[in-house]
Motif scaffolding. Structure first.
Motif: not given
Length: 168
Positions: A77-104
């Motif tokens: 989840p730290q590597l994921g994050g929601t689009a539209g907000a600024a990236p942070t260390a807790q939500a870096a927006q580096l991978i898509d939400a599906g992969l950040a959830a751990g299932q694909k």
């Protein structure tokens, strides 16, 4: 006229025997095709899992570069994050939400075996292991995949996390 009417009635449709023959041929073809379809789906899931492990590894390198005080991330989840907000260390927006959830694609992903050091009262992760295991071994995939902070990807042909075979 009676002969023409009777002949017309016979020419209008299929007989029961003809329909049964066609249905049995279709059944035989489906019996041969369905296992191949399942094998193709399993291969596609494994290919997707391997690519997802590579993606997570690249995201870890980007995270380490963007947040050097934190080191690597020890959480999807730290590597994921929601689009539209600024990236942070807790939500870096580096991978898509599906992969950040751990299932694909029939696989479950995790970041484990993190090594943490504390520098100037700041926790920093210096190593990690990415794992990808099939949700149902033999059905959604046969092999498990692992990678570490060196981005060396290995596989476990039994579907677990005992990854010893290098990927060619």
């Amino acid at each position: 006229m009676n002969i023409q009417t009777e002949r017309k009635r016979h020419d209008e449709g299929f007989t029961l025997i003809e329909l049964l023959i066609v249905m049995s041929i279709m059944l035989v073809l489906m019996t041969l095709a369905i296992p191949q379809l399942l094998k193709l789906r399993k291969t596609a899931n494994e290919t997707s899992a391997l690519q997802s492990v590579r993606t997570i590894g690249q995201a870890e390198l980007q995270y380490n570069s963007a947040y050097p005080a934190n080191g690597f991330s020890c959480s999807l989840p730290q590597l994921g994050g929601t689009a539209g907000a600024a990236p942070t260390a807790q939500a870096a927006q580096l991978i898509d939400a599906g992969l950040a959830a751990g299932q694909k694609s029939g696989y479950t992903f995790a970041i484990t075996n993190c090594t943490k050091v504390t520098i100037n009262n700041q926790d920093m992760y210096t190593s990690y292991q990415i794992t990808a295991v099939p949700q149902s071994i033999g059905k959604t995939g046969d092999a498990g995949f692992c990678a570490d902070e060196n981005n060396t990807i290995r596989k476990d042909p039994t579907g677990g996390t005992n990854c010893t075979q290098p990927i060619q």
